[in-house]
Scaffold this active site. Structure first.
Site, mmCIF file in Angstrom:
data_model
loop_
_atom_site.group_PDB
_atom_site.id
_atom_site.type_symbol
_atom_site.label_atom_id
_atom_site.label_comp_id
_atom_site.label_asym_id
_atom_site.label_seq_id
_atom_site.Cartn_x
_atom_site.Cartn_y
_atom_site.Cartn_z
ATOM 1 N N ASP A 16 -2.418 2.967 1.331
ATOM 2 C CA ASP A 16 -3.120 2.222 2.379
ATOM 3 C C ASP A 16 -4.095 3.132 3.128
ATOM 4 O OD1 ASP A 16 -3.770 0.050 3.918
ATOM 5 O OD2 ASP A 16 -1.993 0.166 5.208
ATOM 6 N N ASN A 64 -4.295 -9.648 -1.975
ATOM 7 C CA ASN A 64 -5.635 -9.048 -1.950
ATOM 8 C C ASN A 64 -6.744 -9.966 -2.488
ATOM 9 O OD1 ASN A 64 -4.544 -5.607 -2.601
ATOM 10 N ND2 ASN A 64 -4.964 -6.637 -0.661
HETATM 11 C C1 FPP Z 1 -5.611 -0.137 0.699
HETATM 12 O O1 FPP Z 1 -6.653 0.246 1.532
HETATM 13 C C2 FPP Z 1 -5.891 0.039 -0.707
HETATM 14 C C3 FPP Z 1 -6.120 -0.969 -1.616
HETATM 15 C C4 FPP Z 1 -6.142 -2.383 -1.261
HETATM 16 C C5 FPP Z 1 -6.340 -0.735 -3.030
HETATM 17 C C6 FPP Z 1 -5.911 0.554 -3.622
HETATM 18 C C7 FPP Z 1 -6.926 0.940 -4.608
HETATM 19 C C8 FPP Z 1 -7.289 2.186 -4.942
HETATM 20 C C9 FPP Z 1 -6.615 3.380 -4.411
HETATM 21 C C10 FPP Z 1 -8.438 2.457 -5.849
HETATM 22 C C11 FPP Z 1 -8.304 2.067 -7.250
HETATM 23 C C12 FPP Z 1 -6.978 2.142 -7.855
HETATM 24 C C13 FPP Z 1 -6.750 2.598 -9.094
HETATM 25 C C14 FPP Z 1 -5.397 2.539 -9.692
HETATM 26 C C15 FPP Z 1 -7.840 3.181 -9.881
HETATM 27 P P1 FPP Z 1 -7.247 -0.816 2.533
HETATM 28 O O2 FPP Z 1 -8.530 -1.290 1.982
HETATM 29 O O3 FPP Z 1 -6.252 -1.886 2.811
HETATM 30 O O4 FPP Z 1 -7.474 0.080 3.802
HETATM 31 P P2 FPP Z 1 -7.472 -0.367 5.325
HETATM 32 O O5 FPP Z 1 -6.115 -0.924 5.616
HETATM 33 O O6 FPP Z 1 -7.760 0.902 6.037
HETATM 34 O O7 FPP Z 1 -8.580 -1.384 5.466
#
Ligand code: FPP
Length: 237
Positions: A16, A64
């Protein structure tokens, strides 16, 4: 059975904070995800070095899909890039790739790639990388119940014989042991519908570090803390 734990066999991570990482720097959210993908590669390597056999990453949740179309497209693009750039590393290190989630929801080309890489790495025993994609813990339990109900309806299963083992055997990856350690980055104290069944006895570790900044040192620190925990599995000292 109480246990002095050392290296966890299975680590599960809620990655996250990509958005917050980008916002803090005045960058687009996509940049945060891009740097997050680099953390994925770093942590896969750190697992190999530390002897962690299974790593499950919450890469995309069933929830998501409500994000803006543009962001979803960006995440799918990153997944494609990750699969093509990271594939050699999986072969070189004899790591097998698995996926859990409602994979049929993903774009067809990604489904095909995941299947192909999964098939071509399935015999490896250097470690297992599990990507949770279009994954939800409740959805997984619902999917298991559907299968069980189908078997009961066909007369293949007696409802009185359903126990915890039967349910576990119908989850997405029944052969993979439950996580020993669950790490969540960026400070939120929530499980967010991740591995609801499998996390029953996992040690939880939450760090304020945002996922794009979570690299080898941060991962080692989490393992060190885990090594000091005393797991009791409901027993007394
Ligand atoms: C949370 O950050 C992360 C995600 C929703 C997706 C995770 C994806 C990756 C790490 C990149 C690609 C993955 C792979 C396996 C190549 P957020 O967007 O919810 O952050 P925030 O809460 O700060 O808005």
């Amino acid at each position: 059975m109480a246990e002095r734990s050392k290296t966890p066999r299975h680590v599960a991570i809620i990655m996250d904070g990509n958005g917050r990482w980008a916002r803090k720097r005045g960058l687009p959210r996509a940049k945060g995800h891009e740097m997050g993908a680099e953390s994925v590669r770093a942590v896969v390597r750190a697992c190999r070095d530390a002897g962690v056999k299974y790593l499950t990453l919450y890469a995309f949740s069933v929830e998501n899909w409500i994000r803006p179309k543009e962001e979803i497209r960006g995440l799918m693009r990153l997944l494609r890039i990750f699969l093509s750039k990271h594939e050699k590393e999986l072969h070189d290190n004899k790591i097998r790739l698995r996926v859990i989630g409602r994979i049929a929801d993903l774009p067809k080309d990604i489904q095909k790639e995941l299947k192909r890489v999964g098939r071509e790495t399935e015999a490896y025993r250097g470690g297992t990388l599990v990507l949770a994609l279009s994954y939800g813990g409740r959805a997984e339990i619902v999917d298991a119940i559907r299968q069980l109900a189908g078997k009961v309806k066909k007369g293949e299963l007696d409802p009185r014989r359903i126990d915890e083992e039967t349910v576990a055997a119908h989850l997405y990856a029944p052969d993979i042991p439950d996580p020993d350690l669950m790490i969540r980055t960026s400070g939120e104290m929530r499980i967010s519908n991740f591995l609801l069944w499998q996390l029953s006895y996992a040690e939880l570790y939450v760090t304020d570090i945002l996922w794009p900044d979570f690299r080898e040192d941060a991962f080692k620190k989490a393992l060190k803390e885990y090594a000091h925990r005393h797991r009791r599995f409901g027993n007394i000292e």
